[in-house]
Design a protein around this motif. Structure first.
Motif, PDB file in Angstrom:
ATOM      1  N   UNK A  46      24.041  47.474 -45.739  1.00 25.59           N
ATOM      2  CA  UNK A  46      22.616  47.172 -45.664  1.00 25.59           C
ATOM      3  C   UNK A  46      21.996  47.617 -46.983  1.00 25.59           C
ATOM      4  N   UNK A  47      21.526  46.669 -47.769  1.00 26.68           N
ATOM      5  CA  UNK A  47      20.983  46.962 -49.092  1.00 26.68           C
ATOM      6  C   UNK A  47      19.632  47.669 -49.002  1.00 26.68           C
ATOM      7  N   UNK A  48      19.344  48.452 -50.012  1.00 27.10           N
ATOM      8  CA  UNK A  48      18.068  49.148 -50.094  1.00 27.10           C
ATOM      9  C   UNK A  48      16.943  48.157 -50.402  1.00 27.10           C
ATOM     10  N   UNK A  49      15.771  48.363 -49.806  1.00 21.75           N
ATOM     11  CA  UNK A  49      14.635  47.487 -50.098  1.00 21.75           C
ATOM     12  C   UNK A  49      13.883  47.886 -51.365  1.00 21.75           C
ATOM     13  N   UNK A  50      14.423  48.837 -52.109  1.00 17.85           N
ATOM     14  CA  UNK A  50      13.739  49.340 -53.305  1.00 17.85           C
ATOM     15  C   UNK A  50      13.449  48.204 -54.285  1.00 17.85           C
ATOM     16  N   UNK A  51      12.212  48.192 -54.794  1.00 15.48           N
ATOM     17  CA  UNK A  51      11.797  47.173 -55.760  1.00 15.48           C
ATOM     18  C   UNK A  51      11.585  47.767 -57.151  1.00 15.48           C
ATOM     19  N   UNK A  52      11.939  49.039 -57.305  1.00 10.23           N
ATOM     20  CA  UNK A  52      11.787  49.771 -58.572  1.00 10.23           C
ATOM     21  C   UNK A  52      10.319  49.950 -58.976  1.00 10.23           C
ATOM     22  N   UNK A  53       9.433  49.887 -57.994  1.00  8.84           N
ATOM     23  CA  UNK A  53       8.022  50.225 -58.204  1.00  8.84           C
ATOM     24  C   UNK A  53       7.803  51.480 -57.371  1.00  8.84           C
ATOM     25  N   UNK A  54       8.300  52.584 -57.860  1.00  7.67           N
ATOM     26  CA  UNK A  54       8.340  53.822 -57.082  1.00  7.67           C
ATOM     27  C   UNK A  54       7.084  54.651 -57.315  1.00  7.67           C
ATOM     28  N   UNK A  55       6.147  54.492 -56.391  1.00  7.05           N
ATOM     29  CA  UNK A  55       4.886  55.231 -56.485  1.00  7.05           C
ATOM     30  C   UNK A  55       4.405  55.477 -55.051  1.00  7.05           C
ATOM     31  N   UNK A  56       4.321  56.741 -54.641  1.00  5.80           N
ATOM     32  CA  UNK A  56       3.905  57.081 -53.284  1.00  5.80           C
ATOM     33  C   UNK A  56       2.386  57.095 -53.220  1.00  5.80           C
ATOM     34  N   UNK A  57       1.839  56.313 -52.290  1.00  5.22           N
ATOM     35  CA  UNK A  57       0.398  56.237 -52.059  1.00  5.22           C
ATOM     36  C   UNK A  57      -0.004  57.460 -51.243  1.00  5.22           C
ATOM     37  N   UNK A  58      -0.886  58.292 -51.784  1.00 10.63           N
ATOM     38  CA  UNK A  58      -1.299  59.526 -51.114  1.00 10.63           C
ATOM     39  C   UNK A  58      -2.063  59.259 -49.822  1.00 10.63           C
ATOM     40  N   UNK A  59      -2.673  58.098 -49.694  1.00 17.41           N
ATOM     41  CA  UNK A  59      -3.458  57.805 -48.489  1.00 17.41           C
ATOM     42  C   UNK A  59      -2.585  57.548 -47.277  1.00 17.41           C
ATOM     43  N   UNK A  60      -1.451  56.874 -47.470  1.00 20.03           N
ATOM     44  CA  UNK A  60      -0.626  56.539 -46.310  1.00 20.03           C
ATOM     45  C   UNK A  60       0.799  57.089 -46.396  1.00 20.03           C
TER      46      UNK A  60
END
Length: 112
Positions: A46-60
């Protein structure tokens, strides 16, 4: 010895005890025939859904690229294929909620 020469210690040779008794391969609780249950099945990858836009939204608490939580991202490598599929099943709803929130912040009404 000249200037700049280094003294190297003799090589270190390690010896390991040979398995005996219950440590031998024939006494292993894992059967010697059939696939090793510790090795993942390549057909069940099962491949990772990572899109290489790694930024955690502090709101959610979700990654802006793949919509996974930081915990899901961290644990992904150790998850079973079924656990990975369970995470993947949550992503479409998370993406839909994110799109609704983005449209709402930019002036349109929620749900339109």
């Amino acid at each position: 010895m000249g200037k700049g020469d280094t003294i190297r210690p003799p090589p270190l040779y390690l010896t390991f005890p040979q398995p005996t008794g219950a440590d031998t391969v024939t006494d292993s609780p894992i059967p010697s025939t059939g696939p090793d249950p510790r090795v993942p099945d390549p057909d069940d990858y099962v491949a990772s859904p990572c899109t290489r836009v790694c930024r955690i939204d502090a709101r959610n608490g979700l990654c802006a690229g793949c919509q996974r939580t930081l915990e899901e991202i961290t644990l992904w490598g150790g998850m079973t294929p079924d656990q990975r599929r369970a995470v993947l099943a949550t992503l479409p709803e998370r993406r839909k909620a994110r799109r609704t929130m983005v449209r709402w912040r930019h002036g349109s009404q929620p749900g339109t």
